[in-house]
Scaffold this motif. Structure first.
Motif, PDB file in Angstrom:
ATOM      1  N   CYS A 157      -6.681   2.429   8.888  1.00  0.00           N
ATOM      2  CA  CYS A 157      -5.560   1.414   7.994  1.00  0.00           C
ATOM      3  C   CYS A 157      -4.627   0.132   9.142  1.00  0.00           C
ATOM      4  N   GLU A 196      -1.552   2.704   3.043  1.00  0.00           N
ATOM      5  CA  GLU A 196      -1.149   4.139   3.972  1.00  0.00           C
ATOM      6  C   GLU A 196      -2.173   5.260   3.056  1.00  0.00           C
ATOM      7  N   GLU A 197      -1.321   4.998   2.114  1.00  0.00           N
ATOM      8  CA  GLU A 197      -1.834   6.386   0.162  1.00  0.00           C
ATOM      9  C   GLU A 197      -3.271   6.213   0.389  1.00  0.00           C
ATOM     10  N   HIS A 220      -1.023   2.429  -5.277  1.00  0.00           N
ATOM     11  CA  HIS A 220      -0.632   3.418  -4.322  1.00  0.00           C
ATOM     12  C   HIS A 220      -0.665   2.853  -2.684  1.00  0.00           C
ATOM     13  N   SER A 221      -0.092   2.773  -1.810  1.00  0.00           N
ATOM     14  CA  SER A 221       0.501   2.177  -0.499  1.00  0.00           C
ATOM     15  C   SER A 221      -0.168   2.035  -0.045  1.00  0.00           C
ATOM     16  N   ASP A 235       0.248  -3.771   7.008  1.00  0.00           N
ATOM     17  CA  ASP A 235       1.734  -3.173   6.826  1.00  0.00           C
ATOM     18  C   ASP A 235       1.488  -1.920   5.638  1.00  0.00           C
ATOM     19  N   SER A 236       1.261  -0.546   6.163  1.00  0.00           N
ATOM     20  CA  SER A 236       1.309   0.520   5.977  1.00  0.00           C
ATOM     21  C   SER A 236       1.856   0.458   4.705  1.00  0.00           C
ATOM     22  N   LYS A 237       2.744  -0.171   4.237  1.00  0.00           N
ATOM     23  CA  LYS A 237       3.253   0.005   2.835  1.00  0.00           C
ATOM     24  C   LYS A 237       3.190  -0.903   1.902  1.00  0.00           C
ATOM     25  N   ALA A 238       2.022  -1.835   2.185  1.00  0.00           N
ATOM     26  CA  ALA A 238       2.093  -3.194   1.310  1.00  0.00           C
ATOM     27  C   ALA A 238       0.536  -1.859   0.554  1.00  0.00           C
ATOM     28  N   SER A 239       1.331  -2.933  -0.624  1.00  0.00           N
ATOM     29  CA  SER A 239       0.468  -2.259  -2.281  1.00  0.00           C
ATOM     30  C   SER A 239       0.815  -2.937  -2.923  1.00  0.00           C
ATOM     31  N   LYS A 254      -2.240  -9.349   4.338  1.00  0.00           N
ATOM     32  CA  LYS A 254      -0.516  -7.735   3.951  1.00  0.00           C
ATOM     33  C   LYS A 254      -1.199  -6.680   5.195  1.00  0.00           C
ATOM     34  N   ALA A 255      -2.569  -6.424   4.722  1.00  0.00           N
ATOM     35  CA  ALA A 255      -3.122  -5.115   5.392  1.00  0.00           C
ATOM     36  C   ALA A 255      -4.892  -4.941   4.949  1.00  0.00           C
TER      37      ALA A 255
END
Lengths: 77, 215
Positions: free
Chosen positions: B207, B165-166, B162-163, B210-214, B117-118
């Motif tokens: 990163c 990216e975060e 957190h994601s 998918d930067s929004k992956a969590s 995913k990331a």
């Protein structure tokens, strides 16, 4: 004196300023002391070139402003 | 929410000893939270155990520590543990953080291609300073902590939900705050030598996927 030699001299001076007890973990080798690092820089091998690249990256970032931008990130909540 | 976390932490020379000690802090943090931790430490940080653990337990987060190059990361005794186009398929559906030199150059992208995913890692050498006087007690080394605490922040943020990216940004902030700390007037002159290396690590942490992956 050519530019590469000037950069080498600068990097060596910076490494010499490190305290004696400081070692650096860089690349695929185990931690190196400053004497080892200076030797690599003088030899101009892959590791020596990497250390010079770190220094140039730092100097360039100050000149271009990206270093100060990175400090701004640290100040954000 | 509880997560399952796989950690590889070879431990056979000073660099890996330090990475292992700092990964141990994360393991304790994860266990206290109630996360399931699959700890491949020392000799267990090998390809066979790595693949077997993933097949059996399907961890959602994989935390890789060890020497690396653009296309692979090593385990114990510097033996390849994961390699692009060989076994990156095992990272499918996971989020990965790799404290390893250069792996984001090729291994990261290949992992995403194979379904991760990331992937958070470093596209250049990951560099940190060590206080030789603290070598036998890596966890107490304040010089190394300037580098390895911001690195650990990636994992802490991910485990907190957190994601990707975060987590990456939180780590960047930590690096930046440590740089600022070293630049203030009360720092010793020799401490400022670490600034260029901190900036390097901060700049080359990336990163991917998918930067929004969590978790």
């Amino acid at each position: 004196m050519d530019v590469e030699q000037q950069i080498k001299d600068l990097v060596i001076a910076r490494l010499e300023a490190l305290p004696e007890n400081v070692e650096i973990s860089i690349g695929s080798k185990d931690a190196l002391n400053k004497t080892d690092l200076i030797r690599h820089v003088k030899d101009g091998d892959d590791l020596g070139r990497k250390i010079m690249e770190v220094e140039m990256n730092f100097l360039r970032s100050m000149k271009e402003g990206s270093f100060y931008e990175s400090l701004r990130i640290g100040n954000e909540a | 929410m509880n997560h399952s976390v796989l950690v590889t932490r070879p431990n056979y020379e000073y660099t890996t000893r330090y990475l292992s000690a700092w990964a141990d802090k994360i393991i304790e943090f994860a266990k206290q939270r109630g996360d399931k931790v699959l700890d491949l430490d020392g000799e267990r940080a090998n390809r066979k155990e790595f693949e077997s653990m993933i097949k059996r337990h399907k961890p959602s987060f994989i935390f890789l520590n060890g020497h690396g190059n653009p296309g692979s990361i090593a385990g114990q005794a510097n033996v390849t543990l994961i390699e692009e186009n060989v076994n990156t398929g095992f990272l499918k559906e996971t989020i990965v953080y790799a404290v390893s030199c250069e792996s984001a150059k090729k291994l990261g992208a290949n992992s995403i291609e194979k379904g991760a995913k990331a992937y958070i890692g470093y596209s250049e050498s990951f560099i940190f300073l060590i206080d030789r006087d603290k070598r036998t007690r890596p966890a107490d080394d304040k010089l190394a902590s300037l580098f390895l605490d911001p690195s650990n922040q990636v994992v802490i943020s991910l485990l907190k939900g957190h994601s990707a990216e975060e987590a990456h940004v939180a780590s960047q902030r930590f690096f930046s705050r440590n740089i600022l700390k070293l630049l203030n007037s009360q720092s010793k002159q020799e401490d400022t030598g670490a600034v260029r290396f901190l900036f390097w690590d901060m700049r080359f942490q990336v990163c991917q996927g998918d930067s929004k992956a969590s978790l």
